[in-house]
Structures are given as structure tokens and as C-alpha cells.
Design an enzyme around this catalytic site. Structure first.
Site, PDB file in Angstrom:
ATOM      1  N   ALA A   1      52.699 -23.768 -24.595  1.00 24.90           N
ATOM      2  CA  ALA A   1      52.538 -23.137 -23.280  1.00 24.90           C
ATOM      3  C   ALA A   1      53.058 -21.706 -23.310  1.00 24.90           C
ATOM      4  O   ALA A   1      54.135 -21.439 -23.830  1.00 24.90           O
ATOM      5  CB  ALA A   1      53.300 -23.931 -22.235  1.00 24.90           C
TER       6      ALA A   1
ATOM      7  N   ASN B   1      10.811  -7.227   2.345  1.00 26.48           N
ATOM      8  CA  ASN B   1      10.969  -5.989   3.116  1.00 26.48           C
ATOM      9  C   ASN B   1      12.394  -5.828   3.626  1.00 26.48           C
ATOM     10  O   ASN B   1      12.875  -4.726   3.794  1.00 26.48           O
ATOM     11  CB  ASN B   1       9.998  -5.961   4.303  1.00 26.48           C
ATOM     12  CG  ASN B   1       8.563  -5.902   3.834  1.00 26.48           C
ATOM     13  OD1 ASN B   1       8.202  -5.055   3.035  1.00 26.48           O
ATOM     14  ND2 ASN B   1       7.746  -6.832   4.293  1.00 26.48           N
TER      15      ASN B   1
ATOM     16  N   ALA C   1      60.166 -22.204 -30.238  1.00 22.58           N
ATOM     17  CA  ALA C   1      59.816 -21.692 -28.910  1.00 22.58           C
ATOM     18  C   ALA C   1      60.497 -20.348 -28.656  1.00 22.58           C
ATOM     19  O   ALA C   1      61.623 -20.119 -29.094  1.00 22.58           O
ATOM     20  CB  ALA C   1      60.232 -22.696 -27.855  1.00 22.58           C
TER      21      ALA C   1
ATOM     22  N   ALA D   1       4.932   0.708  -6.598  1.00 23.09           N
ATOM     23  CA  ALA D   1       6.381   0.711  -6.333  1.00 23.09           C
ATOM     24  C   ALA D   1       6.833   2.011  -5.683  1.00 23.09           C
ATOM     25  O   ALA D   1       7.988   2.401  -5.795  1.00 23.09           O
ATOM     26  CB  ALA D   1       7.143   0.494  -7.637  1.00 23.09           C
TER      27      ALA D   1
ATOM     28  N   ARG E   1      13.530  -0.635   5.206  1.00 25.31           N
ATOM     29  CA  ARG E   1      14.070  -1.753   5.977  1.00 25.31           C
ATOM     30  C   ARG E   1      15.162  -2.540   5.247  1.00 25.31           C
ATOM     31  O   ARG E   1      15.826  -3.386   5.822  1.00 25.31           O
ATOM     32  CB  ARG E   1      12.929  -2.702   6.400  1.00 25.31           C
ATOM     33  CG  ARG E   1      12.192  -2.185   7.620  1.00 25.31           C
ATOM     34  CD  ARG E   1      11.035  -3.086   7.982  1.00 25.31           C
ATOM     35  NE  ARG E   1       9.925  -2.953   7.041  1.00 25.31           N
ATOM     36  CZ  ARG E   1       8.889  -3.790   6.982  1.00 25.31           C
ATOM     37  NH1 ARG E   1       8.847  -4.828   7.794  1.00 25.31           N
ATOM     38  NH2 ARG E   1       7.927  -3.587   6.128  1.00 25.31           N
TER      39      ARG E   1
ATOM     40  N   GLN F   1       3.187   9.088  -7.422  1.00 22.18           N
ATOM     41  CA  GLN F   1       2.414   9.295  -6.200  1.00 22.18           C
ATOM     42  C   GLN F   1       3.187  10.338  -5.393  1.00 22.18           C
ATOM     43  O   GLN F   1       4.320  10.085  -4.989  1.00 22.18           O
ATOM     44  CB  GLN F   1       2.298   7.978  -5.414  1.00 22.18           C
ATOM     45  CG  GLN F   1       1.416   8.100  -4.180  1.00 22.18           C
ATOM     46  CD  GLN F   1       1.480   6.865  -3.283  1.00 22.18           C
ATOM     47  OE1 GLN F   1       2.418   6.054  -3.370  1.00 22.18           O
ATOM     48  NE2 GLN F   1       0.508   6.733  -2.402  1.00 22.18           N
TER      49      GLN F   1
ATOM     50  N   LYS G   1      14.466  -0.394  -2.971  1.00 22.50           N
ATOM     51  CA  LYS G   1      14.215  -1.811  -2.654  1.00 22.50           C
ATOM     52  C   LYS G   1      13.933  -2.652  -3.893  1.00 22.50           C
ATOM     53  O   LYS G   1      14.516  -3.726  -4.077  1.00 22.50           O
ATOM     54  CB  LYS G   1      13.041  -1.929  -1.683  1.00 22.50           C
ATOM     55  CG  LYS G   1      12.605  -3.368  -1.444  1.00 22.50           C
ATOM     56  CD  LYS G   1      11.633  -3.506  -0.310  1.00 22.50           C
ATOM     57  CE  LYS G   1      10.229  -3.174  -0.708  1.00 22.50           C
ATOM     58  NZ  LYS G   1       9.280  -3.432   0.396  1.00 22.50           N
TER      59      LYS G   1
HETATM   60  C1  UD1 Z   1      -0.205  -4.413   2.173  1.00 21.96           C
HETATM   61  C2  UD1 Z   1      -1.674  -4.674   2.416  1.00 21.96           C
HETATM   62  C3  UD1 Z   1      -1.815  -5.927   3.278  1.00 21.96           C
HETATM   63  C4  UD1 Z   1      -1.165  -7.090   2.607  1.00 21.96           C
HETATM   64  C5  UD1 Z   1       0.275  -6.774   2.251  1.00 21.96           C
HETATM   65  C6  UD1 Z   1       0.831  -7.869   1.367  1.00 21.96           C
HETATM   66  C7  UD1 Z   1      -2.820  -2.530   2.464  1.00 21.96           C
HETATM   67  C8  UD1 Z   1      -3.393  -1.470   3.303  1.00 21.96           C
HETATM   68  N1  UD1 Z   1      -2.257  -3.544   3.101  1.00 21.96           N
HETATM   69  O1  UD1 Z   1       0.401  -4.158   3.403  1.00 21.96           O
HETATM   70  O2  UD1 Z   1      -3.182  -6.219   3.522  1.00 21.96           O
HETATM   71  O3  UD1 Z   1      -1.225  -8.249   3.429  1.00 21.96           O
HETATM   72  O4  UD1 Z   1       0.365  -5.529   1.507  1.00 21.96           O
HETATM   73  O5  UD1 Z   1       2.198  -7.693   1.174  1.00 21.96           O
HETATM   74  O6  UD1 Z   1      -2.893  -2.444   1.253  1.00 21.96           O
HETATM   75  N2  UD1 Z   1       3.004   1.434  -1.831  1.00 21.96           N
HETATM   76  C9  UD1 Z   1       2.923   2.567  -2.611  1.00 21.96           C
HETATM   77  N3  UD1 Z   1       2.524   3.736  -2.046  1.00 21.96           N
HETATM   78  C10 UD1 Z   1       2.178   3.807  -0.746  1.00 21.96           C
HETATM   79  C11 UD1 Z   1       2.259   2.647   0.053  1.00 21.96           C
HETATM   80  C12 UD1 Z   1       2.664   1.468  -0.525  1.00 21.96           C
HETATM   81  O7  UD1 Z   1       3.238   2.526  -3.799  1.00 21.96           O
HETATM   82  O8  UD1 Z   1       1.799   4.904  -0.309  1.00 21.96           O
HETATM   83  C13 UD1 Z   1       3.432   0.187  -2.447  1.00 21.96           C
HETATM   84  C14 UD1 Z   1       4.703  -0.377  -1.879  1.00 21.96           C
HETATM   85  O9  UD1 Z   1       5.824   0.069  -2.631  1.00 21.96           O
HETATM   86  C15 UD1 Z   1       4.500  -1.879  -2.058  1.00 21.96           C
HETATM   87  C16 UD1 Z   1       2.987  -2.045  -1.951  1.00 21.96           C
HETATM   88  O10 UD1 Z   1       2.434  -0.781  -2.209  1.00 21.96           O
HETATM   89  O11 UD1 Z   1       4.916  -2.331  -3.307  1.00 21.96           O
HETATM   90  C17 UD1 Z   1       2.553  -2.547  -0.580  1.00 21.96           C
HETATM   91  O12 UD1 Z   1       2.945  -1.601   0.382  1.00 21.96           O
HETATM   92  P1  UD1 Z   1       3.425  -2.020   1.818  1.00 21.96           P
HETATM   93  O13 UD1 Z   1       3.667  -0.801   2.615  1.00 21.96           O
HETATM   94  O14 UD1 Z   1       4.495  -3.028   1.733  1.00 21.96           O
HETATM   95  O15 UD1 Z   1       2.080  -2.696   2.337  1.00 21.96           O
HETATM   96  P2  UD1 Z   1       1.880  -3.522   3.634  1.00 21.96           P
HETATM   97  O16 UD1 Z   1       1.816  -2.621   4.794  1.00 21.96           O
HETATM   98  O17 UD1 Z   1       2.874  -4.607   3.670  1.00 21.96           O
END
Ligand code: UD1
Ligand code: CA
Length: 456
Positions: A379, A226, A422, A10, A16, A75, A23
Site C-alpha cells: 500500500a 440545427n 516498509a 457544409a 441556431r 461558397q 455546427k
Molecule cells: C434543405 C432542403 C429541404 C430539405 C432539408 C433537409 C433546399 C432548398 N431545401 O432545407 O428541402 O427538406 O434541407 O434537411 O435545399 N448549405 C450550404 N450553403 C448554403 C445553404 C446551405 O452549404 O448556401 C448547406 C448547409 O450547411 C446544410 C445543407 O446545405 O448542410 C442544407 O442547408 P439548410 O439551410 O439546413 O437547408 P434547409 O433549409 O434545412
């Protein structure tokens, strides 16, 4: 399944959505996206649920403060999904680790269970789906024997690979030893300069660790949010499913696309629900009820044969069988209507019990009151329950008749079978069986109407 740890990613920004709200806190069916995922995680009874959060995670932690079972892992920088899982590693101690994304709200317990049980303890499992439009997703690359070989991101894929319609949902299950050995070995030599969790597939195959793909039956389950457009789409899918379940259980819906369910709702057989009704929180509606258009019901219990007329708003209330409410009535928290009670148009009731077959049919306010059986509230009659500092109780005993436009200044008790004339303002005990009138006598005078003068 206490040998399982669930890691929920998360930390992504969710730019976006174009919102100051993170989000994953945007609601679907009245519940933040991430709560759908934590509820799912909990249904698997894992040893631990870890949320990987990033910059601005304080808002997230505050919103989820009541979920005290969650473990939080920060993270530091959003360097990709592989890096996100790495951030949680210190907390993962079980034999297997399931990774979920916080922005995928429609994933069902059944589907995840299938992934967890079909993939054996020593293999890597990934949940996939065949979709009509795979754009943007990681593609599942299989060899000639249909064995999963690689997951390739849209931005790294060749034109041929982009034609693959089997996509990665982002849901994985890993054996802990494999994960610990390899999560630090990921590299970011790809188009996005990110550490991809998906690269663990190739690492597994290099080490002769099995990779199993399990397909979701309904691809909608793995769709992520997204943008607000996608959120609206998933909301509709969720609502359609709920409406179908209700109809299959014997509920009449005037239009399944114009009912919104935002919580845990049960409705009995042969109850009819007209258009634009919103049911939120814990709502139980009995059999043979009629719910007219525009009704909003929150956290309430409604027995059989109840008729809720148009545009009534009901919150934290209990309604017994054969009662009638509305149109345009408002039942505020802690209202109890007993059998056959009737609350009519423009009547507001708060923290009060209305006895069997009692009626307040027009333009009343009843607050902090106990109303007996067979009472008629005329009423415009109201209780004055608030003196500016404290709230006080009104008791109206059985068969009392409160005339139109009366004001009952609490604390006050109206005796059994009393009649209040009333327009009376009563602030003392109203005796039983008597007519009580508390208003000035009607007088008439000779007088001259003023005439309009020339200058004005
Ligand atoms: C990722 C997958 C893709 C898959 C898609 C499904 C990878 C490299 N790609 O892509 O293959 O089809 O999900 O929806 O894994 N997040 C973090 N830290 C980060 C980056 C992301 O916590 O540094 C979390 C985001 O909050 C999200 C999830 O990881 O909940 C997925 O991240 P997102 O950037 O949406 O991945 P996609 O590029 O869509
Ligand atoms: Ca991304």
C-alpha cells in the site's frame, strides 16, 4: 463506384447552435458531425469527396486537416443549397454526383447505397422519408400517378402542401450532364431569395429526365441537426442502436440508456456492463468480463474474464485474461496487465507492464516500470520515475515484495524475490533474496508535550 463524386454541403452558418464552434464540428458519439458524413462518403469509394465550405471555414479545414483526401470548394456567400453545389461544380468530373449534407450524421451506408443503385445513371434521385412531423422540411409533391412532381419548401408551401408528410432529406444523386446544364439556370424567386437545389426536380421533368424518390426505412437517418436539442436527440438514437446491437450479440447491459459508445467497440458474449460506462475510441472487450458502474475505457484491449471495478479509468492499455482492476484505479497509456494481475483502489499505472499474478492493491503510482510475475507492491508504494527533467525506468523482478509506502527512485532494479522493508526509500540496486531496509532506525526519547499557554 469510382464513377461517383460526393459533394458534402457544409457552408451553412449553424447559428441556431448558439456556439462559436461551427455546427458540423459538434460531436455526436464523440465524433464531429461532419466526420460521420465523410466516413459515409468514403464507404462508397467515390472518385472524389468535395466539401463546400463558407465563411469561417478555416476552423473546419483545420479540424479535418488529417483527412487529406478531401477536396475543398468555397461558397463565397450562402445563397442556398443550389448555389452551394454550383460552388463545387468545377471539381465534379465523374458521370454521377451525390449530394450529402454535413449536418445529417445518422444516414447509413445501406440507405445511400440503395439510392445510388436503384436510380439509374441518367435519372435524378432523391432520398425521402415519411415523417410524423414534417414541419420545416421540403415536401415531396407527387402527381395522381404518384410520380414526383416538385419539392416545395415549408416557407413556399400552401396549407395543403404543408400537410404532405413525405419530406426531402436533402440527399440527391444527379447525372453530371444534367447537373452541369442546369445548376446555373436556378433562380431565387422564392420566399427565402435562395437558389434551391430542390428546384432541379422541376428542371429535370421539363427536360424529360426521370426523377426517382427512394424512401429511407428509418426516418431518423435523414434527420438533421440545427439545435443542441436535436443533437441530443440524435445522440440518444445512435446510442440506443449501438446498445441494441451489443445486446443482440450477447452482452448484458444493466441499462441500455446508460451506456455511451463513442467509437468502434466490440464486446464478447456474456460480458456484463453496468450503468454509466463510457467506451471511447477503439475498444475491444472479451467474453465473460464484468464492467462495473462508472468505468471509462478508451482505446484499450481487454481479454476474457477481466473484472473492471467501479469508477476505474483506462486509456490506451492492454489487459490480459483474469486480471482485476479497481475500484477507482487509473491505467494510463501504454499500461499492460498480464494474466491475473491486480490493480486495486487508488492505484495509478503509466507506461508499465505488470506481470502475471502481480498485485498493487492500494494507493500506488507505478510509472515507466517493468514488474515481473508474482510481485507484491504494498500500500502506498510508489516509483519516482521523474527527476524533474527525464523519466527513468524501474524494474521489479519476479516475486519481489515491496513493502508499504516504499519509494523506488528510478533508475532502479529490484532483484528476484527481494523484500523491501516498509517505508524505505531505495535509490540503488536492491539485491535478490535479501531484505533491504532504507530508513532511519526507530528511536524513542523522554519528552514533555507543550502545554497551551493562557495568552495564546
Ligand atoms: C434543405 C432542403 C429541404 C430539405 C432539408 C433537409 C433546399 C432548398 N431545401 O432545407 O428541402 O427538406 O434541407 O434537411 O435545399 N448549405 C450550404 N450553403 C448554403 C445553404 C446551405 O452549404 O448556401 C448547406 C448547409 O450547411 C446544410 C445543407 O446545405 O448542410 C442544407 O442547408 P439548410 O439551410 O439546413 O437547408 P434547409 O433549409 O434545412
Ligand atoms: Ca435554410
Amino acid at each position: 463506384m469510382s464513377s461517383l463524386t460526393v459533394v458534402i454541403l457544409a457552408a451553412g452558418q449553424g447559428t441556431r447552435m448558439r456556439s462559436s464552434l461551427p455546427k458540423v464540428l459538434h460531436p455526436l458519439a464523440g465524433k464531429p458531425l461532419i466526420n460521420h458524413v465523410t466516413d459515409l462518403a468514403r464507404s462508397l469509394t467515390p472518385k472524389k469527396i468535395i466539401i463546400v465550405y463558407g465563411h469561417g471555414g478555416e476552423q473546419l479545414q483545420a479540424a479535418l486537416a488529417n483527412q487529406t483526401d478531401l477536396v475543398w470548394a468555397k461558397q463565397q456567400e450562402q445563397l442556398g443549397t443550389g448555389d452551394a453545389v454550383r460552388a463545387a461544380m468545377d471539381e465534379v468530373k465523374t458521370a454521377r454526383c451525390l449530394v450529402l449534407n454535413a449536418d445529417v450524421p445518422l444516414l447509413s451506408e445501406e440507405t445511400v447505397q440503395r439510392l445510388v443503385t436503384r436510380v439509374d445513371n441518367d435519372s435524378v434521385g432523391v432520398l425521402t422519408a415519411d415523417v410524423a412531423n414534417p414541419y420545416g422540411y421540403g415536401r415531396i409533391v407527387r402527381d395522381s400517378a404518384k410520380q414526383v412532381k416538385q419539392i416545395i419548401e415549408e416557407k413556399d408551401a400552401t396549407d395543403l402542401q404543408k400537410k404532405i408528410v413525405e419530406i426531402n432529406s436533402g440527399v440527391f444523386i444527379f447525372p453530371i450532364d444534367f447537373l452541369k446544364d442546369n445548376i446555373n439556370k436556378l433562380e431565387n424567386n422564392n420566399n427565402q431569395k435562395e437558389y434551391y437545389l430542390t428546384d432541379l426536380v422541376e428542371k429535370a421533368l421539363e427536360q424529360a429526365v426521370n426523377v426517382n424518390a427512394v424512401k429511407a426505412k428509418d426516418p431518423i437517418e435523414i434527420e438533421g441537426v440545427n439545435t443542441r436539442v436535436q443533437l441530443a436527440k440524435l445522440e440518444r438514437c445512435y446510442q440506443d442502436k449501438k446498445a441494441q446491437q451489443l445486446m443482440l450479440a450477447g452482452v448484458y447491459l444493466a441499462d441500455p440508456s446508460r451506456l455511451d459508445i463513442r467509437g468502434d467497440v466490440t464486446i464478447g458474449q456474456d460480458t456484463g456492463v453496468d450503468i454509466n460506462v463510457v467506451l471511447a475510441g477503439n475498444v475491444a472487450i472479451g467474453k465473460n468480463c464484468i464492467i462495473e458502474p462508472g468505468v471509462i475505457i478508451k482505446n484499450s484491449k481487454i481479454a476474457d474474464n477481466v473484472h473492471i471495478k467501479a469508477y476505474s479509468v483506462i486509456e490506451n492499455s492492454e489487459i490480459a485474461r483474469d486480471a482485476e482492476v479497481g475500484p477507482f484505479a487509473r491505467l494510463r497509456p501504454e499500461t499492460k496487465l498480464q494474466e491475473k494481475a491486480r490493480i486495486g483502489n487508488f492505484v495509478e499505472v503509466k507506461k508499465s507492464t505488470i506481470g502475471v499474478a502481480s498485485k498493487a492493491n492500494h494507493l500506488s503510482y507505478i510509472g515507466d516500470s517493468i514488474v515481473g510475475a508474482g510481485v507484491n507492491i504494498g500500500a502506498g508504494a510508489i516509483t519516482c520515475n521523474y527527476d524533474g527533467v527525464n523519466k527513468h525506468q524501474t524494474i521489479i523482478n519476479d516475486k519481489a515484495f515491496v513493502g508499504s509506502n516504499c519509494v523506488l527512485v528510478a533508475p532502479i532494479e529490484v532483484g528476484v524475490n527481494a523484500m523491501i522493508g516498509a517505508g524505505s526509500t531505495v535509490s540503488r540496486h536492491v539485491p535478490e533474496d535479501q531484505l533491504t531496509v532504507a530508513r532511519t532506525k526507530q528511536k524513542s526519547f523522554n519528552w514533555q508535550r507543550p502545554e497551551k499557554n493562557e495568552i495564546g
